[in-house]
Write a protein that holds these residues in place. Structure first.
Motif, PDB file in Angstrom:
ATOM      1  N   GLU A  89       0.829  -1.211   0.000  1.00 58.03           N
ATOM      2  CA  GLU A  89       0.000   0.000   0.000  1.00 58.03           C
ATOM      3  C   GLU A  89       0.862   1.258   0.000  1.00 58.03           C
ATOM      4  OE1 GLU A  89      -3.362   2.080   2.871  1.00 58.03           O
ATOM      5  OE2 GLU A  89      -3.224  -0.109   2.771  1.00 58.03           O
ATOM      6  N   ASN A  90       1.944   1.244   0.789  1.00 54.61           N
ATOM      7  CA  ASN A  90       2.833   2.400   0.829  1.00 54.61           C
ATOM      8  C   ASN A  90       3.528   2.613  -0.513  1.00 54.61           C
ATOM      9  OD1 ASN A  90       2.209   2.865   3.527  1.00 54.61           O
ATOM     10  ND2 ASN A  90       3.888   1.621   4.278  1.00 54.61           N
ATOM     11  N   GLU A  91       3.929   1.517  -1.154  1.00 56.63           N
ATOM     12  CA  GLU A  91       4.613   1.629  -2.441  1.00 56.63           C
ATOM     13  C   GLU A  91       3.675   2.183  -3.514  1.00 56.63           C
ATOM     14  OE1 GLU A  91       7.608   1.351  -5.303  1.00 56.63           O
ATOM     15  OE2 GLU A  91       7.732   1.151  -3.122  1.00 56.63           O
ATOM     16  N   ILE A  92       2.440   1.689  -3.558  1.00 59.76           N
ATOM     17  CA  ILE A  92       1.481   2.173  -4.553  1.00 59.76           C
ATOM     18  C   ILE A  92       1.114   3.629  -4.277  1.00 59.76           C
ATOM     19  CG2 ILE A  92      -0.829   1.844  -5.503  1.00 59.76           C
ATOM     20  CD1 ILE A  92      -0.585  -1.105  -4.931  1.00 59.76           C
ATOM     21  N   THR A  93       0.925   3.964  -2.996  1.00 57.92           N
ATOM     22  CA  THR A  93       0.594   5.346  -2.631  1.00 57.92           C
ATOM     23  C   THR A  93       1.675   6.309  -3.102  1.00 57.92           C
ATOM     24  OG1 THR A  93      -0.680   4.624  -0.703  1.00 57.92           O
ATOM     25  CG2 THR A  93       0.115   6.893  -0.711  1.00 57.92           C
ATOM     26  N   GLU A  94       2.923   5.933  -2.895  1.00 58.19           N
ATOM     27  CA  GLU A  94       4.041   6.791  -3.306  1.00 58.19           C
ATOM     28  C   GLU A  94       4.073   6.975  -4.819  1.00 58.19           C
ATOM     29  OE1 GLU A  94       8.940   6.850  -3.006  1.00 58.19           O
ATOM     30  OE2 GLU A  94       7.763   5.448  -1.795  1.00 58.19           O
ATOM     31  N   ARG A  95       3.797   5.911  -5.557  1.00 51.35           N
ATOM     32  CA  ARG A  95       3.840   5.985  -7.014  1.00 51.35           C
ATOM     33  C   ARG A  95       2.687   6.796  -7.595  1.00 51.35           C
ATOM     34  NH1 ARG A  95       6.914   2.140  -9.907  1.00 51.35           N
ATOM     35  NH2 ARG A  95       8.266   0.895  -8.565  1.00 51.35           N
ATOM     36  N   LEU A  96       1.513   6.741  -6.947  1.00 48.77           N
ATOM     37  CA  LEU A  96       0.325   7.401  -7.500  1.00 48.77           C
ATOM     38  C   LEU A  96       0.120   8.812  -6.968  1.00 48.77           C
ATOM     39  CD1 LEU A  96      -2.276   4.472  -7.509  1.00 48.77           C
ATOM     40  CD2 LEU A  96      -0.694   5.176  -9.306  1.00 48.77           C
ATOM     41  N   ALA A  97       0.972   9.247  -6.043  1.00 51.49           N
ATOM     42  CA  ALA A  97       0.799  10.576  -5.455  1.00 51.49           C
ATOM     43  C   ALA A  97       0.898  11.670  -6.512  1.00 51.49           C
ATOM     44  CB  ALA A  97       1.840  10.800  -4.359  1.00 51.49           C
ATOM     45  N   MET A  98       1.769  11.507  -7.499  1.00 50.74           N
ATOM     46  CA  MET A  98       1.949  12.537  -8.514  1.00 50.74           C
ATOM     47  C   MET A  98       0.721  12.699  -9.400  1.00 50.74           C
ATOM     48  SD  MET A  98       4.417  10.753 -11.364  1.00 50.74           S
ATOM     49  CE  MET A  98       4.216  12.198 -12.410  1.00 50.74           C
ATOM     50  N   ALA A  99      -0.152  11.692  -9.417  1.00 47.69           N
ATOM     51  CA  ALA A  99      -1.375  11.774 -10.204  1.00 47.69           C
ATOM     52  C   ALA A  99      -2.575  12.194  -9.364  1.00 47.69           C
ATOM     53  CB  ALA A  99      -1.667  10.430 -10.868  1.00 47.69           C
ATOM     54  N   GLY A 100      -2.339  12.554  -8.106  1.00 50.37           N
ATOM     55  CA  GLY A 100      -3.439  12.986  -7.250  1.00 50.37           C
ATOM     56  C   GLY A 100      -4.370  11.853  -6.855  1.00 50.37           C
TER      57      GLY A 100
END
Length: 283
Positions: A180-191
């Protein structure tokens, strides 16, 4: 502008009333005064009409004027805005993403099949609309990349690495948190806000599944045998101690060895033992 800006626009019903007044004025002016000047109101009506739009619950509209971001409308209902605005619809509802099963190598190189189930929603409409191209496709690709990275960070189990305390199979809570942390970090730039992410399917790849199953069975059999032997040794010790304590029979080393051998065969054998009656001397 790198963040979402909420804007308020004109109530659609108010704008619709104004449009009705213009339309009624044009009709009455032409009908009563026969003056073509009132036809000019038709241009105003045609200008106003494209500005109407609706926003559904958990929805939004991103407003852009000639390439410039003007804001996002999140308020539900019937609205009117500058007709020159382009209006991009972005849903704010939570969505499920069930990825395809991908074949990857775990930390020790074993091929495994894995997929992930994620629950996500758009948090920042500006980033979703302008920071990435096709944010839904971005979610799919980046989630697959996160799964591949996660699988390569942990062994499937600790058969090959007995020192590994955390594995994909045994440490599901910790692994899911890391995912979950890895996906959150990757998708943060897309809001994108990741509400939940977890492994949905995990198994060895078909080409090694049979061998790994035999391996697991062998480990289970060895563990069971170890318990049986430990129990049998304790029972033999108790039997010899009780026989000696009660002076039922005296054992020399050969007799003890023979009795221990027979008891271990009886207790540890995986088939039923057929007794043999000795009618002669024990010597």
């Amino acid at each position: 502008m790198k963040e979402e800006k909420n804007v308020k626009v004109t109530n659609g019903y108010v704008a619709l009333s104004v449009l009705g007044v213009f339309l009624l004025t044009m009709i009455l002016g032409i009908a009563l005064f026969k003056n073509p000047f009132f036809l000019g109101l038709l241009v105003v009506i045609l200008f106003i009409a494209p500005g109407f739009f609706t926003v559904n619950p958990n929805g939004s509209k991103v407003l852009v004027l000639f390439g410039a971001y003007k804001g996002t409308v999140r308020e539900n209902g019937f609205h009117w805005a500058n007709p020159f605005y382009s209006k991009q619809r972005i849903s704010l509802r939570a969505r499920n993403f069930d990825s395809e099963r991908v074949k990857v190598n775990d930390k020790v190189g074993n091929p495994i099949l894995i997929n992930v189930i994620a629950v996500w929603r758009v948090r920042d409409t500006f980033k979703a609309a302008f920071e990435v191209d096709k944010y839904e496709e971005f979610v799919r690709v980046q989630t697959d990349a996160a799964v591949r990275k996660l699988a390569g960070s942990y062994p499937y189990d600790n058969f090959d690495d007995e020192r590994a305390e955390l594995t994909l199979r045994s440490g599901m809570d910790e692994v899911n948190d890391a995912l979950e942390n890895e996906i959150t970090e990757r998708l943060a730039m897309a809001g994108i806000e990741v509400m939940e992410a977890r492994i949905g399917y995990l198994a060895y790849a078909p080409e090694i599944a049979s061998a790994m199953l035999k391996r697991q069975q062998a480990v289970a059999i060895v563990a069971a045998r170890k318990k049986i032997v430990e129990g049998a040794v304790g029972m033999v010790e108790d039997a010899l101690e009780q026989l000696s304590r009660d002076n039922i029979i005296e054992f020399d080393d050969d007799k003890k060895a023979s009795m221990v051998s027979n008891l271990m065969v009886v207790l540890c054998g995986d088939k039923e033992v057929i007794p043999v009656v000795n009618t002669g001397s024990l010597n």
